[in-house]
Write an enzyme that holds these catalytic residues in place. Structure first.
Site, short mmCIF file in Angstrom:
data_model
loop_
_atom_site.label_atom_id
_atom_site.label_comp_id
_atom_site.label_asym_id
_atom_site.label_seq_id
_atom_site.Cartn_x
_atom_site.Cartn_y
_atom_site.Cartn_z
N HIS A 71 -6.58 -6.15 3.14
CA HIS A 71 -5.45 -5.47 3.78
C HIS A 71 -4.74 -6.45 4.71
O HIS A 71 -5.38 -7.08 5.56
CB HIS A 71 -5.93 -4.28 4.61
CG HIS A 71 -6.52 -3.16 3.83
ND1 HIS A 71 -5.80 -2.05 3.44
CD2 HIS A 71 -7.78 -2.97 3.38
CE1 HIS A 71 -6.59 -1.22 2.78
NE2 HIS A 71 -7.81 -1.75 2.73
N ASP A 103 0.86 -1.18 0.00
CA ASP A 103 0.00 0.00 0.00
C ASP A 103 0.90 1.23 0.00
O ASP A 103 1.82 1.34 0.82
CB ASP A 103 -0.88 -0.02 1.26
CG ASP A 103 -2.02 0.99 1.20
OD1 ASP A 103 -1.80 2.10 0.69
OD2 ASP A 103 -3.11 0.67 1.68
N ILE A 104 0.67 2.17 -0.93
CA ILE A 104 1.53 3.36 -1.00
C ILE A 104 1.15 4.42 0.02
O ILE A 104 1.86 5.41 0.18
CB ILE A 104 1.54 3.97 -2.42
CG1 ILE A 104 0.13 4.37 -2.85
CG2 ILE A 104 2.16 3.00 -3.42
CD1 ILE A 104 0.11 5.14 -4.17
N HIS A 137 -10.36 -6.25 -2.31
CA HIS A 137 -8.99 -6.35 -1.83
C HIS A 137 -8.96 -6.61 -0.33
O HIS A 137 -9.88 -6.26 0.40
CB HIS A 137 -8.17 -5.11 -2.17
CG HIS A 137 -8.72 -3.82 -1.65
ND1 HIS A 137 -9.80 -3.18 -2.24
CD2 HIS A 137 -8.35 -3.04 -0.61
CE1 HIS A 137 -10.07 -2.06 -1.58
NE2 HIS A 137 -9.21 -1.96 -0.59
N GLU A 180 -12.97 2.35 -0.55
CA GLU A 180 -12.07 3.33 -1.16
C GLU A 180 -11.75 3.04 -2.62
O GLU A 180 -11.56 3.95 -3.42
CB GLU A 180 -10.77 3.46 -0.33
CG GLU A 180 -9.92 2.19 -0.26
CD GLU A 180 -10.33 1.24 0.84
OE1 GLU A 180 -9.42 0.61 1.41
OE2 GLU A 180 -11.53 1.10 1.12
#
Length: 301
Positions: A96, A30-31, A94, A89
């Site tokens: 995390h 994650d950026i 996805h 978002e």
């Protein structure tokens, strides 16, 4: 319908710090992470709501995430990997995976941290190096070490390391246990490819002078000691196009280097003695004051 950001990463339109990939799934850092090592796991097929995935695809996604979680836990020191599915978002399912040491590490209201590009690349390489082979997962989240695919690595078991009079302390704490796992199957390329052996020594008394170091290591008094930086010592082994000729193997050395720099204090490499065989000790201080790291032998004629 426009593609999601994640679909553009899958197609190669956008860059990402990838850590794992198979035919149907992708994992990348994650950026805008909550903590270092915060990783996203996605199906390559774009589906907005994760529970709209067919049962077989949902199960496969979680099995892939399990492998990635084990790699993250191996590469990023933490108590365990937290799992979250938010889904608001980005309209692409996805998961995390978040390294956590306390419950608050999972709070998405926390400010996101900034991680430098070089550090992100280092983390991605370290996690990728720890990814267990498909179908192989270890107990308590510990990944099974893959066997390095190189002739030199296969010949490691035949390398001979001269005995040392020093008796290393048993590897009983978390740092030395991790070092044992990370050095397994690794070697140092010189004229004889000697294995890396994890070691731990009792906390030295007073200042660590050359004389005190030699006594601690069981080396002859007065033997020459040369100090090098760990990154310099391993530079040929961590380079993707280096002497190993194997990117996956180079990533294991990168992971070892990152772990020692991050988890040990004042890490240095001590070259002891004179040719043709020189003993090398890569050591740093643990939280309880021990010296831990690895030793190997260099043959220089």
């Amino acid at each position: 319908m426009s593609k999601s950001i994640f679909s553009r990463i899958v197609s190669g339109e956008l860059p990402a710090y990838k850590v794992a990939e198979d035919a149907d799934h992708l994992a990348f850092l994650d950026i805008t992470p909550l903590v270092e090592g915060h990783t996203l796991v996605i199906p390559k097929r774009e589906v907005d709501y994760i529970f709209d995935l067919p049962p077989a695809e949902l199960a496969a996604l979680h099995q892939f995430a399990q492998r990635v979680a084990q790699a993250v836990r191996e590469a990023v020191p933490c108590k365990r990997i937290g799992v979250a599915v938010i889904g608001l978002e980005v309209p692409h399912a996805h998961i995390h995976l978040i390294p956590m040491n306390r419950v608050s590490d999972m709070n998405f209201a926390n400010p996101k941290i900034k991680v430098a590009e070089a550090r992100m690349k280092e983390l991605a390489a370290a996690i990728s190096a720890k990814l267990p082979p498909e179908g192989e997962t270890g107990a308590k989240g510990q990944a099974t070490e893959p066997a390095p695919d190189s002739k030199a690595a296969r010949e490691t078991s035949s390398a001979k390391m001269p005995p040392s009079a020093a008796t290393a302390a048993p590897a009983s704490d978390a740092a030395t246990d991790q070092l044992q796992a990370m050095t397994k199957g690794l070697f140092y390329m010189s004229e004889s490819d000697a294995p890396l052996e994890a070691v731990s020594y009792a906390a030295p008394e007073g200042e660590l002078t050359d004389a005190a170091l030699l006594k601690l290591l069981g080396q002859p008094a007065g033997a020459p000691v040369e100090t090098k930086e760990l990154t310099v010592f391993l530079r040929n082994h961590t380079a993707d196009n280096g002497v190993l000729g194997n990117v996956d193997l180079a990533n294991r050395y990168k992971a070892l280097q990152m772990f020692m720099k991050q988890e040990l204090q004042d890490t240095k490499v001590y070259r002891v003695g004179e040719g043709p065989q020189i003993q090398a000790f890569a050591l740093g201080k643990t939280e309880d004051g021990k010296l831990a790291g690895f030793k190997t032998v260099l043959t220089e004629t």
